[in-house]
Design an enzyme around this catalytic site. Structure first.
Site, mmCIF file in Angstrom:
data_model
loop_
_atom_site.group_PDB
_atom_site.id
_atom_site.type_symbol
_atom_site.label_atom_id
_atom_site.label_comp_id
_atom_site.label_asym_id
_atom_site.label_seq_id
_atom_site.Cartn_x
_atom_site.Cartn_y
_atom_site.Cartn_z
ATOM 1 N N GLY A 1 0.018 47.476 8.216
ATOM 2 C CA GLY A 1 -1.164 47.567 7.363
ATOM 3 C C GLY A 1 -2.308 48.229 8.110
ATOM 4 O O GLY A 1 -2.099 49.144 8.909
ATOM 5 N N GLN A 2 -3.520 47.731 7.841
ATOM 6 C CA GLN A 2 -4.710 48.339 8.459
ATOM 7 C C GLN A 2 -4.682 48.228 9.984
ATOM 8 O O GLN A 2 -4.937 49.203 10.687
ATOM 9 C CB GLN A 2 -5.976 47.651 7.928
ATOM 10 C CG GLN A 2 -6.217 47.827 6.443
ATOM 11 C CD GLN A 2 -6.792 49.194 6.122
ATOM 12 O OE1 GLN A 2 -6.276 50.215 6.551
ATOM 13 N NE2 GLN A 2 -7.863 49.214 5.367
ATOM 14 N N ILE A 3 -4.392 47.017 10.473
ATOM 15 C CA ILE A 3 -4.385 46.863 11.940
ATOM 16 C C ILE A 3 -3.148 47.553 12.520
ATOM 17 O O ILE A 3 -3.234 48.243 13.539
ATOM 18 C CB ILE A 3 -4.407 45.371 12.359
ATOM 19 C CG1 ILE A 3 -5.638 44.661 11.777
ATOM 20 C CG2 ILE A 3 -4.421 45.248 13.884
ATOM 21 C CD1 ILE A 3 -5.729 43.182 12.112
ATOM 22 N N HIS A 43 -10.292 30.702 17.267
ATOM 23 C CA HIS A 43 -10.825 31.905 16.629
ATOM 24 C C HIS A 43 -11.287 31.508 15.231
ATOM 25 O O HIS A 43 -10.616 31.724 14.246
ATOM 26 C CB HIS A 43 -9.700 32.943 16.537
ATOM 27 C CG HIS A 43 -10.129 34.276 16.024
ATOM 28 N ND1 HIS A 43 -11.219 34.949 16.493
ATOM 29 C CD2 HIS A 43 -9.574 35.087 15.086
ATOM 30 C CE1 HIS A 43 -11.325 36.107 15.857
ATOM 31 N NE2 HIS A 43 -10.345 36.213 14.989
HETATM 32 N N1 APR Z 1 7.009 40.855 7.155
HETATM 33 C C1 APR Z 1 6.483 42.031 7.571
HETATM 34 N N2 APR Z 1 5.324 42.526 7.102
HETATM 35 C C2 APR Z 1 4.692 41.809 6.168
HETATM 36 C C3 APR Z 1 5.173 40.575 5.683
HETATM 37 C C4 APR Z 1 6.402 40.110 6.216
HETATM 38 N N3 APR Z 1 6.940 38.958 5.808
HETATM 39 N N4 APR Z 1 4.297 40.100 4.757
HETATM 40 C C5 APR Z 1 3.300 40.998 4.673
HETATM 41 N N5 APR Z 1 3.537 42.037 5.513
HETATM 42 C C6 APR Z 1 2.744 43.240 5.734
HETATM 43 C C7 APR Z 1 2.094 43.799 4.483
HETATM 44 O O1 APR Z 1 3.024 44.568 3.724
HETATM 45 C C8 APR Z 1 0.970 44.652 5.080
HETATM 46 O O2 APR Z 1 1.358 46.002 5.259
HETATM 47 O O3 APR Z 1 1.661 42.952 6.592
HETATM 48 C C9 APR Z 1 0.715 44.010 6.446
HETATM 49 C C10 APR Z 1 -0.683 43.428 6.577
HETATM 50 O O4 APR Z 1 -1.582 44.477 6.543
HETATM 51 P P1 APR Z 1 -3.030 44.372 5.867
HETATM 52 O O5 APR Z 1 -2.896 43.680 4.553
HETATM 53 O O6 APR Z 1 -3.633 45.725 5.890
HETATM 54 O O7 APR Z 1 -3.809 43.369 6.848
HETATM 55 P P2 APR Z 1 -4.521 43.695 8.237
HETATM 56 O O8 APR Z 1 -5.945 44.043 8.003
HETATM 57 O O9 APR Z 1 -3.676 44.625 9.026
HETATM 58 O O10 APR Z 1 -4.511 42.232 8.883
HETATM 59 C C11 APR Z 1 -3.308 41.560 9.177
HETATM 60 O O11 APR Z 1 -4.318 40.223 10.903
HETATM 61 O O12 APR Z 1 -6.544 39.884 11.491
HETATM 62 C C12 APR Z 1 -5.441 39.387 10.792
HETATM 63 O O13 APR Z 1 -6.471 38.100 9.055
HETATM 64 C C13 APR Z 1 -5.725 39.270 9.335
HETATM 65 O O14 APR Z 1 -3.819 37.922 8.865
HETATM 66 C C14 APR Z 1 -4.354 39.232 8.768
HETATM 67 C C15 APR Z 1 -3.570 40.164 9.708
#
Ligand code: APR
Length: 320
Positions: free
Chosen positions: A12-14, A176
């Site tokens: 995702g974003q991170i 955190h």
């Molecule tokens: N297995 C693999 N990937 C998954 C799963 C899973 N079971 N469930 C969700 N995802 C993926 C989603 O498809 C998405 O691409 O995790 C990704 C999360 O990305 P974002 O929604 O963009 O979230 P992001 O901003 O990257 O943050 C991720 O880090 O800081 C923490 O609170 C934040 O818990 C969140 C995490």
């Protein structure tokens, strides 16, 4: 010698920002993994196409199958959901706990020798659960929080003192969350502790107190501005510094959510503490002296984390 392999679980974003930073820093080859089809492949290809421009050599690939992370040296976990305005990190617990189970099992099956950095929130409880689900050694499973929290604290202090961020160091302990403990006594500008700087008239106690509060609310401030998700640039940069310290055996002193057994009166618990990260993973937990007020703040933070861990055990009895 082949390049290190870095698996990013969650694209995702991170995850995307992590992949870009790892490429720019040439830390190793990257595999982006996600359950969303096309997302990890698309991001990997996009970043790979930037490599001729920036001149970095790092293979980038995307996958929806855990077999792709086989033999990874480092796994950075961001899989799960981020918070929306009005949500606390703790509101994510139920959904992200299930995600940690599948991620932990995937890592255990395909990358059991990896150094694992968890970013998914609520961080302290998720890293605890990830270690349990994966069964990896506790010194190899760590949570990213303190580097980010102290970076925010440093940034706000550098703005206040109008000095380079390079000359500001800051210390944050505990979970955190809203109970994190920014330690002013151990935070300095060019080695001068904050209380001394206040005495010198360079700032005021009120201003420092406001910065401490802004640090505690740092994540929520970004969520409030973005509205559709949470912070990703600074969290990614923070995790990359931890991965780099491990891969290059830098032995940097970084605050992380680490398994603490003995120090700070804890008997086997994940919480934010200063650590040394080197080739063996978490090589040392640094126990600093706390005064009464600081100890009380840390205890409160530990209690908050304990509450989350108990909630996890309630949701998934296999964690007991
Ligand atoms: N297995 C693999 N990937 C998954 C799963 C899973 N079971 N469930 C969700 N995802 C993926 C989603 O498809 C998405 O691409 O995790 C990704 C999360 O990305 P974002 O929604 O963009 O979230 P992001 O901003 O990257 O943050 C991720 O880090 O800081 C923490 O609170 C934040 O818990 C969140 C995490």
């Amino acid at each position: 010698m082949s390049r290190p392999k870095i698996a990013l679980i969650g694209a995702g974003q991170i995850g995307g920002t992590l992949a870009h930073l790892v490429g720019l820093k040439e830390l190793g080859d990257v595999v982006l993994f996600d359950i969303a089809e096309g997302t990890p492949q698309g991001k990997a290809l996009d970043i790979a196409e930037s490599s001729p421009v920036d001149g970095f050599d790092a293979a980038m690939s995307g996958a929806n199958d855990y077999s792709a992370i086989a033999g990874a040296d480092v796994c950075i976990v961001t899989a799960g959901v981020p918070r929306k305005p009005g949500m606390s990190r703790d509101d994510l617990l139920g959904i992200n706990l299930k995600v940690m189970k599948s991620v932990g099992e995937g890592i255990a099956a395909h990358a059991p020798d990896a150094f694992v950095i968890c970013i998914t929130n609520p961080l302290d409880a998720m890293v605890w659960a990830l270690q349990k689900f994966s069964g990896l050694p506790k010194e190899k499973v760590v949570g990213m929080a303190g580097v980010l929290d102290s970076a925010r604290f440093r940034y706000f202090l550098a703005e206040e003192f109008k000095v380079s961020i390079k000359d500001v160091s800051a210390f944050v302990l505990g979970g955190h969350g809203d109970t994190m403990v920014p330690l002013t006594r151990y935070s300095t500008v060019a080695g001068i502790p904050l209380p001394d700087l206040v005495e010198m008239g360079w700032s005021t106690q009120d201003k420092i107190d406001a910065i401490v509060q802004r640090t505690r609310d740092g994540g929520a401030e970004i969520v409030g501005l973005l509205k559709t998700g949470s912070a990703f640039y600074a969290p990614a940069a923070s995790a990359v510094s931890m991965a780099e310290s491990y891969l290059k055996d830098q032995k940097r002193v970084l605050p992380c959510a680490a398994f603490v057994d003995g120090a700070y009166g804890l008997d086997g618990f994940y919480v934010g503490v200063p650590t040394v990260i080197g080739a063996a993973g978490i090589e040392k937990v640094v126990e600093i002296k706390l005064d009464k007020a600081e100890k009380a703040m840390l205890d409160k933070s530990i209690d908050a984390v304990k509450g989350l861990v108990e909630a996890c055990k309630g949701i998934d009895p296999s964690l007991n």
